[in-house]
Write a protein that holds these residues in place. Structure first.
Motif, PDB file in Angstrom:
ATOM      1  N   ASP A  47       0.841  -1.197   0.000  1.00  0.00           N
ATOM      2  CA  ASP A  47       0.000   0.000   0.000  1.00  0.00           C
ATOM      3  C   ASP A  47       0.877   1.247   0.000  1.00  0.00           C
ATOM      4  O   ASP A  47       2.108   1.167  -0.033  1.00  0.00           O
ATOM      5  N   LYS A  48       0.263   2.418   0.067  1.00  0.00           N
ATOM      6  CA  LYS A  48       1.031   3.667  -0.052  1.00  0.00           C
ATOM      7  C   LYS A  48       1.948   3.905   1.140  1.00  0.00           C
ATOM      8  O   LYS A  48       2.849   4.751   1.079  1.00  0.00           O
ATOM      9  N   ASP A  49       1.732   3.148   2.218  1.00  0.00           N
ATOM     10  CA  ASP A  49       2.604   3.247   3.388  1.00  0.00           C
ATOM     11  C   ASP A  49       3.687   2.178   3.400  1.00  0.00           C
ATOM     12  O   ASP A  49       4.445   2.059   4.364  1.00  0.00           O
ATOM     13  N   GLY A  50       3.713   1.379   2.321  1.00  0.00           N
ATOM     14  CA  GLY A  50       4.727   0.345   2.213  1.00  0.00           C
ATOM     15  C   GLY A  50       4.408  -0.950   2.931  1.00  0.00           C
ATOM     16  O   GLY A  50       5.267  -1.824   3.057  1.00  0.00           O
ATOM     17  N   VAL A  51       3.153  -1.110   3.372  1.00  0.00           N
ATOM     18  CA  VAL A  51       2.740  -2.337   4.061  1.00  0.00           C
ATOM     19  C   VAL A  51       2.256  -3.348   3.027  1.00  0.00           C
ATOM     20  O   VAL A  51       1.382  -3.039   2.211  1.00  0.00           O
ATOM     21  N   THR A  52       2.811  -4.534   3.042  1.00  0.00           N
ATOM     22  CA  THR A  52       2.503  -5.550   2.039  1.00  0.00           C
ATOM     23  C   THR A  52       1.232  -6.316   2.389  1.00  0.00           C
ATOM     24  O   THR A  52       0.783  -6.306   3.547  1.00  0.00           O
ATOM     25  N   PRO A  53       0.658  -7.033   1.413  1.00  0.00           N
ATOM     26  CA  PRO A  53      -0.494  -7.878   1.708  1.00  0.00           C
ATOM     27  C   PRO A  53      -0.221  -8.870   2.834  1.00  0.00           C
ATOM     28  O   PRO A  53      -1.080  -9.076   3.702  1.00  0.00           O
ATOM     29  N   LEU A  54       0.954  -9.486   2.838  1.00  0.00           N
ATOM     30  CA  LEU A  54       1.272 -10.462   3.882  1.00  0.00           C
ATOM     31  C   LEU A  54       1.319  -9.798   5.254  1.00  0.00           C
ATOM     32  O   LEU A  54       0.811 -10.360   6.242  1.00  0.00           O
ATOM     33  N   GLN A  55       1.897  -8.637   5.340  1.00  0.00           N
ATOM     34  CA  GLN A  55       1.943  -7.927   6.619  1.00  0.00           C
ATOM     35  C   GLN A  55       0.539  -7.595   7.118  1.00  0.00           C
ATOM     36  O   GLN A  55       0.236  -7.751   8.309  1.00  0.00           O
ATOM     37  N   HIS A  56      -0.328  -7.159   6.212  1.00  0.00           N
ATOM     38  CA  HIS A  56      -1.714  -6.867   6.595  1.00  0.00           C
ATOM     39  C   HIS A  56      -2.420  -8.143   7.091  1.00  0.00           C
ATOM     40  O   HIS A  56      -3.152  -8.108   8.086  1.00  0.00           O
ATOM     41  N   ALA A  57      -2.222  -9.230   6.376  1.00  0.00           N
ATOM     42  CA  ALA A  57      -2.866 -10.491   6.770  1.00  0.00           C
ATOM     43  C   ALA A  57      -2.385 -10.942   8.153  1.00  0.00           C
ATOM     44  O   ALA A  57      -3.191 -11.377   8.998  1.00  0.00           O
ATOM     45  N   ARG A  58      -1.109 -10.859   8.400  1.00  0.00           N
ATOM     46  CA  ARG A  58      -0.562 -11.269   9.704  1.00  0.00           C
ATOM     47  C   ARG A  58      -1.059 -10.361  10.821  1.00  0.00           C
ATOM     48  O   ARG A  58      -1.396 -10.844  11.921  1.00  0.00           O
ATOM     49  N   GLN A  59      -1.109  -9.060  10.560  1.00  0.00           N
ATOM     50  CA  GLN A  59      -1.579  -8.109  11.568  1.00  0.00           C
ATOM     51  C   GLN A  59      -3.011  -8.414  12.003  1.00  0.00           C
ATOM     52  O   GLN A  59      -3.372  -8.209  13.167  1.00  0.00           O
ATOM     53  N   ARG A  60      -3.814  -8.943  11.073  1.00  0.00           N
ATOM     54  CA  ARG A  60      -5.219  -9.209  11.358  1.00  0.00           C
ATOM     55  C   ARG A  60      -5.483 -10.648  11.806  1.00  0.00           C
ATOM     56  O   ARG A  60      -6.607 -11.006  12.109  1.00  0.00           O
ATOM     57  N   GLY A  61      -4.434 -11.446  11.824  1.00  0.00           N
ATOM     58  CA  GLY A  61      -4.601 -12.835  12.231  1.00  0.00           C
ATOM     59  C   GLY A  61      -5.313 -13.689  11.200  1.00  0.00           C
ATOM     60  O   GLY A  61      -5.920 -14.707  11.550  1.00  0.00           O
ATOM     61  N   TYR A  62      -5.208 -13.311   9.923  1.00  0.00           N
ATOM     62  CA  TYR A  62      -5.854 -14.062   8.846  1.00  0.00           C
ATOM     63  C   TYR A  62      -4.883 -15.151   8.387  1.00  0.00           C
ATOM     64  O   TYR A  62      -4.204 -15.021   7.364  1.00  0.00           O
ATOM     65  N   ASP A  63      -4.820 -16.224   9.140  1.00  0.00           N
ATOM     66  CA  ASP A  63      -3.803 -17.249   8.916  1.00  0.00           C
ATOM     67  C   ASP A  63      -3.949 -17.944   7.562  1.00  0.00           C
ATOM     68  O   ASP A  63      -2.943 -18.229   6.897  1.00  0.00           O
ATOM     69  N   ASP A  64      -5.187 -18.253   7.163  1.00  0.00           N
ATOM     70  CA  ASP A  64      -5.397 -18.945   5.886  1.00  0.00           C
ATOM     71  C   ASP A  64      -4.940 -18.082   4.715  1.00  0.00           C
ATOM     72  O   ASP A  64      -4.322 -18.580   3.762  1.00  0.00           O
ATOM     73  N   ILE A  65      -5.244 -16.790   4.793  1.00  0.00           N
ATOM     74  CA  ILE A  65      -4.813 -15.884   3.734  1.00  0.00           C
ATOM     75  C   ILE A  65      -3.303 -15.735   3.755  1.00  0.00           C
ATOM     76  O   ILE A  65      -2.648 -15.746   2.699  1.00  0.00           O
ATOM     77  N   ALA A  66      -2.719 -15.634   4.941  1.00  0.00           N
ATOM     78  CA  ALA A  66      -1.263 -15.505   5.046  1.00  0.00           C
ATOM     79  C   ALA A  66      -0.553 -16.704   4.431  1.00  0.00           C
ATOM     80  O   ALA A  66       0.458 -16.557   3.727  1.00  0.00           O
ATOM     81  N   ARG A  67      -1.098 -17.896   4.652  1.00  0.00           N
ATOM     82  CA  ARG A  67      -0.483 -19.099   4.087  1.00  0.00           C
ATOM     83  C   ARG A  67      -0.535 -19.067   2.558  1.00  0.00           C
ATOM     84  O   ARG A  67       0.441 -19.466   1.887  1.00  0.00           O
ATOM     85  N   LEU A  68      -1.642 -18.625   2.016  1.00  0.00           N
ATOM     86  CA  LEU A  68      -1.756 -18.513   0.546  1.00  0.00           C
ATOM     87  C   LEU A  68      -0.715 -17.531   0.006  1.00  0.00           C
ATOM     88  O   LEU A  68      -0.058 -17.788  -1.012  1.00  0.00           O
TER      89      LEU A  68
END
Length: 210
Positions: free
Chosen positions: A182-203
């Motif tokens: 994103d515009k702040d440099g946060v990646t999709p994986l970082q967002h997924a981990r921050q939210r505890g979305y384990d299934d998405i993080a694994r993908l």
């Protein structure tokens, strides 16, 4: 000389507001009569909506088909930059969406947030809609005014449940950039981990996310 009156003694100039209202309520007889009387099919109401957009708002599938078959513009935007195509995509109104795609939908069109139809569809977890838009050729990695792609919105604005997991899988399988931050440099994986979305993080990890 043609008769300026439509069935019921309503002038053609008065027919357009009636057409828009009839389209929204799914009154197909009135819609057919207005079309037959040569009412301006893409006339606008106070919000800039055409009859087709009004029908799309209410997910009036049969009405939308009548209007599209009569030549209604699937890309005509209202004052908040929604079009029948964009709105159907965002709301997951799949039947209307498919009709717009078959009748010249502008895949590069964007809404008031600068996003394609794919981005809100991904956000809301409309799996079939996302699949349809990907197949149609919408840009997977388009970035909206918020600095988000469809993949980012499927994480940031989702509940991380099964529908969003499937959306993420579809986007990744279609070649979505797994590391586009994103515009702040946060990646999709970082967002997924921050939210505890384990299934998405694994993908994401499986797809090479960092």
């Amino acid at each position: 000389m043609t008769n300026p009156l439509v069935p019921g003694g309503v002038s053609a100039a008065q027919a357009e507001p009636s057409l828009i209202h009839a389209a929204e309520s799914g009154d197909n007889t009135k819609v057919e009569n207005a079309i037959a009387s040569d009412a301006k099919i893409d006339a606008r109401d106070a919000q800039g909506r055409t009859a087709l957009l009004a029908a799309t708002h209410a997910n009036q599938v049969k009405t939308a088909r009548l209007l599209i078959d009569a030549g209604a513009d699937v890309n005509a935007k209202d004052e908040i930059e929604d079009s029948p195509y964009l709105y159907a995509g965002a709301r997951g109104y799949l039947e209307i969406l498919k009709m717009t795609l078959a009748h010249g939908a502008d895949l590069a069109a964007t809404n008031r947030y600068g996003g394609t139809a794919l981005i809100p569809a991904a956000e809301r977890g409309h799996v079939d809609t996302v699949q349809t838009l990907i197949k149609a050729g919408v840009d997977i990695d388009h970035v909206n005014k918020l600095g988000w792609t469809a993949l980012l919105e499927a994480i940031i604005l989702s509940d991380g449940g099964p529908r969003h997991v499937e959306v993420v899988k579809l986007l990744l399988d279609a070649g979505g950039d797994v590391n586009l931050a994103d515009k702040d440099g946060v990646t999709p994986l970082q967002h997924a981990r921050q939210r505890g979305y384990d299934d998405i993080a694994r993908l994401l990890e499986k797809a090479g996310a960092r």
